[in-house]
Design a protein around this motif. Structure first.
Motif, PDB file in Angstrom:
ATOM      1  N   UNK A  70       0.839  -1.200   0.000  1.00 48.60           N
ATOM      2  CA  UNK A  70       0.000   0.000   0.000  1.00 48.60           C
ATOM      3  C   UNK A  70       0.876   1.253   0.000  1.00 48.60           C
ATOM      4  N   UNK A  71       1.940   1.256   0.808  1.00 49.04           N
ATOM      5  CA  UNK A  71       2.818   2.421   0.837  1.00 49.04           C
ATOM      6  C   UNK A  71       3.581   2.589  -0.470  1.00 49.04           C
ATOM      7  N   UNK A  72       3.964   1.477  -1.117  1.00 53.58           N
ATOM      8  CA  UNK A  72       4.623   1.568  -2.417  1.00 53.58           C
ATOM      9  C   UNK A  72       3.684   2.180  -3.454  1.00 53.58           C
ATOM     10  N   UNK A  73       2.443   1.724  -3.449  1.00 51.51           N
ATOM     11  CA  UNK A  73       1.447   2.254  -4.391  1.00 51.51           C
ATOM     12  C   UNK A  73       1.215   3.737  -4.116  1.00 51.51           C
ATOM     13  N   UNK A  74       1.115   4.101  -2.838  1.00 59.56           N
ATOM     14  CA  UNK A  74       0.938   5.514  -2.484  1.00 59.56           C
ATOM     15  C   UNK A  74       2.093   6.371  -2.951  1.00 59.56           C
ATOM     16  N   UNK A  75       3.302   5.868  -2.806  1.00 59.95           N
ATOM     17  CA  UNK A  75       4.482   6.615  -3.239  1.00 59.95           C
ATOM     18  C   UNK A  75       4.473   6.803  -4.754  1.00 59.95           C
ATOM     19  N   UNK A  76       4.148   5.732  -5.492  1.00 66.59           N
ATOM     20  CA  UNK A  76       4.084   5.838  -6.949  1.00 66.59           C
ATOM     21  C   UNK A  76       3.003   6.827  -7.392  1.00 66.59           C
ATOM     22  N   UNK A  77       1.845   6.782  -6.740  1.00 65.54           N
ATOM     23  CA  UNK A  77       0.778   7.718  -7.085  1.00 65.54           C
ATOM     24  C   UNK A  77       1.196   9.161  -6.819  1.00 65.54           C
ATOM     25  N   UNK A  78       1.878   9.377  -5.682  1.00 65.50           N
ATOM     26  CA  UNK A  78       2.349  10.717  -5.359  1.00 65.50           C
ATOM     27  C   UNK A  78       3.322  11.219  -6.412  1.00 65.50           C
ATOM     28  N   UNK A  79       4.250  10.354  -6.852  1.00 66.02           N
ATOM     29  CA  UNK A  79       5.210  10.738  -7.880  1.00 66.02           C
ATOM     30  C   UNK A  79       4.511  11.066  -9.191  1.00 66.02           C
ATOM     31  N   UNK A  80       3.530  10.241  -9.565  1.00 62.14           N
ATOM     32  CA  UNK A  80       2.803  10.489 -10.811  1.00 62.14           C
ATOM     33  C   UNK A  80       2.005  11.786 -10.730  1.00 62.14           C
ATOM     34  N   UNK A  81       1.367  12.030  -9.582  1.00 60.77           N
ATOM     35  CA  UNK A  81       0.589  13.257  -9.428  1.00 60.77           C
ATOM     36  C   UNK A  81       1.489  14.483  -9.428  1.00 60.77           C
ATOM     37  N   UNK A  82       2.663  14.381  -8.805  1.00 58.12           N
ATOM     38  CA  UNK A  82       3.598  15.501  -8.821  1.00 58.12           C
ATOM     39  C   UNK A  82       4.013  15.836 -10.244  1.00 58.12           C
ATOM     40  N   UNK A  83       4.259  14.809 -11.049  1.00 51.64           N
ATOM     41  CA  UNK A  83       4.620  15.016 -12.444  1.00 51.64           C
ATOM     42  C   UNK A  83       3.478  15.690 -13.195  1.00 51.64           C
ATOM     43  N   UNK A  84       2.249  15.196 -13.006  1.00 49.60           N
ATOM     44  CA  UNK A  84       1.082  15.787 -13.663  1.00 49.60           C
ATOM     45  C   UNK A  84       0.875  17.236 -13.232  1.00 49.60           C
ATOM     46  N   UNK A  85       1.001  17.485 -11.930  1.00 53.12           N
ATOM     47  CA  UNK A  85       0.818  18.846 -11.433  1.00 53.12           C
ATOM     48  C   UNK A  85       1.884  19.773 -11.971  1.00 53.12           C
ATOM     49  N   UNK A  86       3.100  19.263 -12.133  1.00 51.49           N
ATOM     50  CA  UNK A  86       4.176  20.079 -12.680  1.00 51.49           C
ATOM     51  C   UNK A  86       3.872  20.464 -14.124  1.00 51.49           C
ATOM     52  N   UNK A  87       3.390  19.500 -14.904  1.00 48.50           N
ATOM     53  CA  UNK A  87       3.015  19.781 -16.297  1.00 48.50           C
ATOM     54  C   UNK A  87       1.875  20.791 -16.340  1.00 48.50           C
ATOM     55  N   UNK A  88       0.866  20.604 -15.497  1.00 46.19           N
ATOM     56  CA  UNK A  88      -0.270  21.526 -15.457  1.00 46.19           C
ATOM     57  C   UNK A  88       0.168  22.915 -15.018  1.00 46.19           C
ATOM     58  N   UNK A  89       1.072  22.977 -14.066  1.00 46.97           N
ATOM     59  CA  UNK A  89       1.573  24.262 -13.579  1.00 46.97           C
ATOM     60  C   UNK A  89       2.304  25.009 -14.698  1.00 46.97           C
TER      61      UNK A  89
END
Length: 71
Positions: free
Chosen positions: A30-49
């Motif tokens: 669960x923590x591995x999945x959470x970490x991967x999701x956080x990394x993916x969301x950070x990337x998406x937010x960076x692109x959106x920003x």
């Protein structure tokens, strides 16, 4: 009789350890999945920003051009 009790206690202890290991591995996943999701969301937010900053600068330039043109 005593040997059977010891075997039962050992069997119960092993089963409890198995359950605890399964729970631990579940939390790790669960923590591995959470970490991967956080990394993916950070990337998406960076692109959106970046996209938002770019569009804002274009809008700002157009507003300045309109002010200079006197519209």
């Amino acid at each position: 009789m005593q040997d059977q009790r010891i075997e039962k206690v050992i069997t119960i202890a092993i089963n409890i350890i198995k359950v605890l290991v399964i729970i631990y591995l579940g939390f790790v996943e669960v923590f591995k999945i959470g970490k991967l999701l956080r990394e993916m969301l950070d990337l998406e937010l960076d692109i959106s920003r970046k996209w938002a900053i770019q569009n804002y600068s274009i809008l700002k330039k157009r507003l300045e051009e309109q002010k200079v043109a006197g519209v």
